[in-house]
Design a protein around this motif. Structure first.
Motif, PDB file in Angstrom:
ATOM      1  N   THR A 471     -71.159 -18.176  13.444  1.00 34.61           N
ATOM      2  CA  THR A 471     -70.831 -17.308  12.337  1.00 34.61           C
ATOM      3  C   THR A 471     -72.144 -16.890  11.922  1.00 34.61           C
ATOM      4  N   GLU A 472     -71.946 -15.363  11.517  1.00 37.48           N
ATOM      5  CA  GLU A 472     -72.917 -14.805  11.236  1.00 37.48           C
ATOM      6  C   GLU A 472     -72.487 -13.917   9.550  1.00 37.48           C
ATOM      7  N   PRO A 473     -73.266 -13.633   9.099  1.00 35.80           N
ATOM      8  CA  PRO A 473     -72.914 -12.834   7.539  1.00 35.80           C
ATOM      9  C   PRO A 473     -72.797 -11.410   7.567  1.00 35.80           C
ATOM     10  N   LEU A 474     -71.490 -11.255   6.701  1.00 34.82           N
ATOM     11  CA  LEU A 474     -70.879 -10.096   6.828  1.00 34.82           C
ATOM     12  C   LEU A 474     -72.177  -9.076   6.308  1.00 34.82           C
ATOM     13  N   ARG A 475     -73.296  -9.075   5.280  1.00 42.04           N
ATOM     14  CA  ARG A 475     -74.410  -8.682   4.813  1.00 42.04           C
ATOM     15  C   ARG A 475     -75.421  -9.261   5.645  1.00 42.04           C
ATOM     16  N   HIS A 476     -76.029  -8.376   6.456  1.00 49.82           N
ATOM     17  CA  HIS A 476     -77.772  -8.437   6.675  1.00 49.82           C
ATOM     18  C   HIS A 476     -78.868  -8.270   6.130  1.00 49.82           C
ATOM     19  N   ASN A 477     -78.590  -7.508   5.543  1.00 48.27           N
ATOM     20  CA  ASN A 477     -79.949  -6.906   4.860  1.00 48.27           C
ATOM     21  C   ASN A 477     -78.651  -6.001   3.255  1.00 48.27           C
ATOM     22  N   PRO A 478     -79.843  -6.716   2.224  1.00 51.67           N
ATOM     23  CA  PRO A 478     -79.240  -6.390   0.367  1.00 51.67           C
ATOM     24  C   PRO A 478     -79.171  -4.594   0.809  1.00 51.67           C
ATOM     25  N   GLU A 479     -78.953  -4.330  -0.422  1.00 44.74           N
ATOM     26  CA  GLU A 479     -78.722  -3.054  -0.362  1.00 44.74           C
ATOM     27  C   GLU A 479     -79.326  -2.312  -1.406  1.00 44.74           C
ATOM     28  N   GLU A 480     -80.204  -3.903  -2.205  1.00 41.49           N
ATOM     29  CA  GLU A 480     -81.721  -3.415  -2.926  1.00 41.49           C
ATOM     30  C   GLU A 480     -81.984  -3.841  -3.275  1.00 41.49           C
ATOM     31  N   THR A 481     -83.802  -4.586  -3.009  1.00 38.97           N
ATOM     32  CA  THR A 481     -84.481  -5.206  -3.722  1.00 38.97           C
ATOM     33  C   THR A 481     -85.350  -4.618  -4.927  1.00 38.97           C
ATOM     34  N   ILE A 482     -85.957  -5.830  -6.341  1.00 42.43           N
ATOM     35  CA  ILE A 482     -86.255  -5.501  -7.396  1.00 42.43           C
ATOM     36  C   ILE A 482     -87.273  -6.288  -7.333  1.00 42.43           C
ATOM     37  N   GLU A 483     -88.452  -5.541  -6.666  1.00 41.70           N
ATOM     38  CA  GLU A 483     -89.361  -6.907  -6.385  1.00 41.70           C
ATOM     39  C   GLU A 483     -90.296  -7.271  -7.286  1.00 41.70           C
ATOM     40  N   GLY A 484     -90.312  -8.317  -6.795  1.00 37.79           N
ATOM     41  CA  GLY A 484     -91.013  -9.339  -7.814  1.00 37.79           C
ATOM     42  C   GLY A 484     -93.051  -9.434  -8.111  1.00 37.79           C
ATOM     43  N   GLN A 485     -93.693 -10.006  -8.402  1.00 35.04           N
ATOM     44  CA  GLN A 485     -94.578  -9.827  -8.962  1.00 35.04           C
ATOM     45  C   GLN A 485     -96.047 -11.165  -7.543  1.00 35.04           C
ATOM     46  N   THR A 486     -97.231 -11.698  -7.673  1.00 38.81           N
ATOM     47  CA  THR A 486     -97.178 -12.526  -7.827  1.00 38.81           C
ATOM     48  C   THR A 486     -97.897 -13.546  -8.857  1.00 38.81           C
ATOM     49  N   GLY A 487     -97.637 -14.195  -8.866  1.00 37.43           N
ATOM     50  CA  GLY A 487     -97.785 -16.305  -9.896  1.00 37.43           C
ATOM     51  C   GLY A 487     -98.340 -16.582  -8.874  1.00 37.43           C
ATOM     52  N   LEU A 488     -99.151 -17.548  -9.871  1.00 39.42           N
ATOM     53  CA  LEU A 488    -100.429 -18.523  -9.339  1.00 39.42           C
ATOM     54  C   LEU A 488     -99.340 -19.259  -9.024  1.00 39.42           C
ATOM     55  N   ILE A 489     -99.845 -20.716  -7.976  1.00 36.14           N
ATOM     56  CA  ILE A 489     -98.929 -21.828  -8.053  1.00 36.14           C
ATOM     57  C   ILE A 489    -100.374 -23.036  -8.036  1.00 36.14           C
ATOM     58  N   LYS A 490    -101.078 -22.134  -7.971  1.00 28.84           N
ATOM     59  CA  LYS A 490    -102.736 -23.356  -7.725  1.00 28.84           C
ATOM     60  C   LYS A 490    -103.666 -23.430  -8.676  1.00 28.84           C
ATOM     61  N   HIS A 491    -104.747 -24.814  -8.748  1.00 31.04           N
ATOM     62  CA  HIS A 491    -105.910 -24.012  -9.715  1.00 31.04           C
ATOM     63  C   HIS A 491    -106.957 -25.507  -9.273  1.00 31.04           C
ATOM     64  N   ILE A 492    -108.250 -24.566  -9.393  1.00 32.41           N
ATOM     65  CA  ILE A 492    -109.225 -26.012  -9.166  1.00 32.41           C
ATOM     66  C   ILE A 492    -110.373 -25.482 -10.858  1.00 32.41           C
ATOM     67  N   LEU A 493    -110.661 -27.102 -10.994  1.00 31.30           N
ATOM     68  CA  LEU A 493    -110.897 -26.082 -12.230  1.00 31.30           C
ATOM     69  C   LEU A 493    -112.939 -26.811 -11.589  1.00 31.30           C
ATOM     70  N   LEU A 494    -113.297 -25.645 -12.286  1.00 34.28           N
ATOM     71  CA  LEU A 494    -114.280 -26.076 -10.946  1.00 34.28           C
ATOM     72  C   LEU A 494    -115.647 -27.531 -12.349  1.00 34.28           C
TER      73      LEU A 494
END
Length: 1032
Positions: A471-494
């Motif tokens: 079984t394979e998906p009917l659509r392999h690629n989206p017609e459009e991608t709304i890009e996001g931006q990078t977000g912070l996921i980890k931190h170290i307090l010095l």
């Protein structure tokens, strides 16, 4: 003051990125199909970054055609085909059905068109946004969040309001129609609440938790349907689908059948069917009228997270699961659910938390910050053909259709030329199967649409060699991608507690300054631990904040219990950190710090975050006092005018016109320059017994006008009467006194360092504590900082107060005493009548103004803002967000009371919100320079000579304790002072010829006791410090 709940301050450090998009995963999507000018519609997205965004959709068909009856679809979608020809197809001949209409004139498939353009975004919440719905005919966006709130946002006007709040994370929303005036929200507090979207508040509350009897009653899914929106469905971890009456909140029926958390609920418009999705990987269709389960659909292999349908009877719907699979199911005209058409549309390869369809497209929300738009599939031709095959089957003489023949029919529908809705057989899914198998019409097992299902009967069909098809998906690629931006996921307090290392979703490591609120440096894609080892400092600073990256941004949280705990030395502040005040004379010398002066980090950052608020409140205080003075003068002038007319001689109608009064500035003067004008009283031969106070406009000290643009002190140079701490051997963190406190020392005294010989090694808690360090050594135990010392001090204070009260007791008037001046309240009675104030900025302001009124003096301001050398001026980014939130006593989280920026917090609208929202401890520091008093944290240590090269300290001065911020060079000065004169080497300062060692390591002279204990000593007990002559 009346203390209500705990309130805290947060500020967000903004990145320099100009890209528009979410920084963390997207949790919910909503589509507005109405045209807005040139755009085809609007897309609204909400994510884990607390943001809600809108996007214009251009050149897209977002209108879903109304669903007609099956016979209408049949006649429109297919050309007539003779029933006998369909019947003959069971003998093995392929049915000669016609193709569906082509996509365009030449029959070619449509090219992807359409574009999504960013329009607007708003930081609506301070935690994850879990769900959004559209209301008010698509004019408003309603959102719910893990910050416990339900909010409404008007994208056109940017107006926002809080509809209500729960006592735990709000997980889901549901609304019946765009004309509805209410919305339902479900929360982990086991409540379903109906809110009036016009701001009236709560309309109905449904207790799913049954007053604590259902601990698994958390609400993860809501659905609304039925005539007049009379039915509300809820589901959660208890795996029970509960239906409620919207009008009364009473339970209608409970459906039991799922075995895991219920994640999505749909109710049809007629109010007789319910479609539910669960983490048990099944989708179930229930009949409300029959009160039973109708069908269980097993097209998913992973927990099903989302359902979407715009069909009035839920016969066509989309579903998505944790593995990223998006499936479209068409059950129109099918008597058995297993015969429905089910298509694997696409695969995101990560969990799809929300799927939404409109017109020709569908959108998916995942844990990624980007959003995909996919071209949807039209299942109508395939569904119509299958229905016609079933009709022909019922008319055939065969009593049943063998599995191989069923597969032939489905394959004919799937492989026929039916553009644009051509569905490959590999994309068809059996509702009772998995996602892979073998496809052949003569297989020994029943296979429908490429899905393997065990044959439960004993029919032996014709067997051919099977062909394996995955079984394979009917659509392999989206017609459009709304890009996001990078977000912070980890931190170290010095270690310095002023810098933070972060890593974002792209792997980039960045360094941030928490005091200046900026990103300092990027280290690229590196391991954050390696970078921390390279740039971490040896010093140890007390914690003054909490840091998190929960919403993809760096958030710094300040609370009363620890915000004022950390101090740094002024010589650690870089000169370029201090900004010049544009409102001050630029020819003045820069801020000068005293020797070994310390700066409180919490005071420093708060003073600069709320600089505009301080200016605004100073102006308001100035206006308040000016208005009071004006009212007093007007009242005095009115009273004086009335004294010109003798009682009973003239009526008001007979009084002649009053001549203009001579201005104070033009009247006669006394020797001291004050006005000598005393208004006479007609008919009397004496002057006024109590003349009005003379006002001298030429005297600048007559009334003190506050310059609202001055961030410095309001009076010269008393820091609100507080004693200035010049070293570590005085009070801990000074708590400034009110205006009536003792006057501050002259400015010259503030800048001159105090000799070390006059300073005790252990900090005292009073201004006149003995300078002998022995009194605070742990051996004698005689100081107030020791347990016994505190107990003795406490007892003395209590006895002294009692003796004082007893000594005044005979002077207290008796009950029958009528002597003048004795009819006054006792101090106890006065205390009982003292007014109480809210523990907010408004409460502090009210107390200050009441003090003005009680004293009758409106000339000098009671405000005392911290000095520039105490909290140096910084140029913080104006867009730095400031949030004030409140910890709910009966809730598991916080609720936002104010959200603004560094630039906006001084605006009139913001000030009106801040006055009741800002906590009292913040207001007392900003306006009065008062901070909560705390006991000093001291470190005990022992001083001994290294290898007996120098003598031991005399008179038991070896075991000491001192404030943890005491530097090593101060300890060397103490050692030099206590050594015999003959042993001193006259080379200047003690650090020029002496040095300290701990654990065999020579200590830097700027190390504090806290750093020595935490980084070098690293064990319990007294810190052992060895002193010796400096080695060359």
């Amino acid at each position: 003051m009346v203390r209500k709940t705990s309130r805290k301050i947060s500020y967000l450090l903004a990145s320099d990125s100009t890209h528009n998009g979410h920084t963390l995963g997207v949790n919910s999507i909503a589509v507005d199909p109405e045209q807005h000018g040139s755009s085809s519609g609007m897309l609204y997205t909400a994510g884990r970054d607390g943001m809600v965004m809108s996007w214009e959709l251009d050149q897209m068909n977002l209108r879903t055609q109304p669903y007609a009856s099956f016979d209408d679809i049949d006649s429109a979608a297919l050309n007539p085909v003779a029933e006998e020809e369909l019947s003959n197809s069971f003998a093995g001949a392929a049915p000669p059905f016609a193709a569906a209409p082509a996509a365009n004139a030449n029959g070619a498939a449509k090219k992807p068109i359409g574009k999504s353009t960013f329009r607007k975004k708003i930081q609506l919440h301070t935690h994850w946004v879990n769900d959004i719905v559209l209301a008010n005919n698509y004019q408003s966006v309603i959102s719910c969040s893990s910050d416990l709130t339900v909010k409404l946002w008007n994208p056109k006007t940017d107006a926002q309001s809080t509809i209500g709040h729960h006592h735990d994370f709000v997980k889901c929303l549901a609304i019946d129609s765009q004309s509805s005036d209410w919305v339902a929200s479900g929360s982990l507090d086991r409540k379903v609440i109906l809110w009036d979207i016009n701001g009236v508040g709560e309309k109905l509350q449904i207790d799913v938790g049954k007053k604590g009897n259902n601990p698994k009653g958390s609400v993860y899914a809501l659905g609304i349907g039925g005539s007049g929106s009379s039915i509300i469905g809820s589901g959660g971890p208890d795996s029970i689908v509960r239906l409620w009456d919207q009008r009364s909140g009473e339970s209608i029926v409970n459906f039991v059948g799922h075995t895991d958390n219920i994640r999505s609920i749909l109710i049809n418009k007629a109010g007789n069917l319910v479609l539910t999705a669960s983490s048990d990987s099944t989708i179930k269709l229930w009949s409300i009228t029959a009160g039973r389960l109708m069908h269980t659909l097993n097209m998913h292999d992973s927990p099903v997270w989302s359902l979407y349908s715009d069909h009035p009877n839920l016969e066509v719907f989309h579903s998505s699961d944790r593995s990223g699979v998006v499936v479209k199911t068409d059950m129109r005209g099918i008597s058995e659910a297993e015969d429905s058409v089910c298509v694997l549309v696409c695969n995101e390869h990560q969990g799809v938390s929300k799927v939404v369809s409109s017109g020709d497209y569908l959108w998916t929300a995942t844990a990624n910050s980007r959003i995909h738009r996919w071209h949807d599939v039209d299942t109508t031709p395939t569904t119509v053909f299958m229905q016609r095959q079933q009709r022909a089957r019922r008319r055939s003489s065969a009593s049943f259709l063998q599995p191989s023949q069923s597969i032939s029919l489905l394959r004919q529908a799937a492989t026929a030329n039916m553009a644009p809705s051509q569905i490959p057989s590999a994309s068809l899914i059996n509702l009772n199967g998995g996602f892979s198998g073998s496809l052949d019409e003569d297989d020994t097992s029943s296979i429908i649409g490429g899905i393997h299902r065990s044959n439960s009967n004993n029919v032996t069909p014709i067997v051919n060699e099977p062909t394996t098809v995955h079984t394979e998906p009917l659509r392999h690629n989206p017609e459009e991608t709304i890009e996001g931006q990078t977000g912070l996921i980890k931190h170290i307090l010095l270690n310095d507690r002023r810098r933070v290392l972060t890593v974002d979703t792209a792997g980039e490591v960045m360094l941030w300054d928490l005091v200046k609120c900026i990103m300092v440096k990027s280290f690229g894609s590196r391991n954050i631990e390696d970078v921390a080892d390279e740039i971490n400092t040896f010093e140890t600073t007390t914690n003054w904040c909490q840091v998190n990256t929960r919403t993809g941004q760096l958030s710094v949280v300040l609370e009363e219990s620890y915000v004022f705990d950390a101090e740094i030395y002024a010589d650690e502040i870089q000169t370029d950190d201090i900004a010049s005040d544009p409102r001050q004379d630029q020819t003045q010398s820069p801020v000068a710090f005293r020797d070994d002066q310390r700066v409180n980090v919490g005071k420093w950052i708060l003073r600069n975050l709320f600089a505009n608020l301080i200016d605004a409140e100073i102006k308001r205080d100035d206006n308040f006092r000016q208005n009071k003075r004006r009212q007093i003068l007007e009242a005095q002038q009115t009273a004086n005018n009335m004294r010109r007319v003798p009682p009973g001689q003239l009526s008001f109608s007979q009084m002649p016109p009053m001549p203009p009064m001579t201005p104070w500035s033009e009247g006669p003067r006394n020797a001291d320059g004050t006005s000598s004008m005393l208004l006479p009283t007609p008919g009397l031969t004496i002057g006024l017994a109590t003349p009005a106070p003379a006002y001298n406009p030429n005297n600048p000290n007559s009334y003190h006008a506050v310059n609202g643009d001055d961030r410095g002190p309001l009076s010269q140079p008393a820091v609100n009467g507080a004693a200035v701490v010049t070293d570590y051997f005085s009070s801990a963190v000074p708590s400034a006194q009110g205006p009536a406190g003792p006057a501050a020392p002259p400015a010259a005294a503030l800048s001159s360092p105090t000799p070390s010989s006059d300073l005790p090694l252990s900090p005292s808690t009073a201004a006149h504590e003995s300078a002998n360090p022995d009194v605070d050594s742990p051996d004698n135990g005689s100081t107030s900082s020791s347990l016994m010392g505190r107990l003795r001090s406490f007892g003395k204070g209590r006895l002294n107060r009692t003796a004082s009260m007893d000594s005044r007791a005979p002077e207290t008037p008796l009950a029958g005493d009528t002597a003048p001046g004795n009819a006054t309240l006792t101090p106890v009675e006065e205390a009982k009548n003292e007014p109480s104030y809210d523990d907010t900025l408004a409460g502090v302001l009210q107390k200050v103004r009441n003090d003005y009124d009680s004293s009758g003096s409106y000339g000098e301001s009671s405000f005392s803002v911290s000095l520039a050398n105490e909290t140096p001026l910084l140029k913080l980014p104006p867009e730095t967000a400031i949030i004030i939130s409140e910890q709910r006593v009966d809730a598991g989280g916080t609720v936002d009371l104010y959200r603004g920026t560094v630039a906006s917090c001084g605006n009139d609208d913001d000030v009106e919100i801040l006055e009741p929202a800002a906590p009292g401890w913040l207001a007392e520091f900003l306006l009065l320079n008062k901070i909560p008093s705390k006991d000093l944290v001291k470190v005990s240590f022992v001083l001994q000579p290294y290898d007996d090269t120098l003598p031991a300290l005399p008179n038991g001065n070896a075991r000491l304790n001192a404030y943890r911020m005491l530097r090593a060079k101060k300890i060397l000065g103490y050692v030099e002072e206590k050594l015999d004169v003959s042993e001193k080497e006259k080379r200047g300062k003690a650090e020029d010829w002496l040095e300290l060692l701990c654990q065999g390591q020579v200590l830097d002279n700027v190390y504090t006791l806290a750093t020595i204990r935490a980084r070098i000593w690293r064990q319990g007990g007294d810190v052992l410090l060895l002193y010796r002559r400096k080695q060359k």
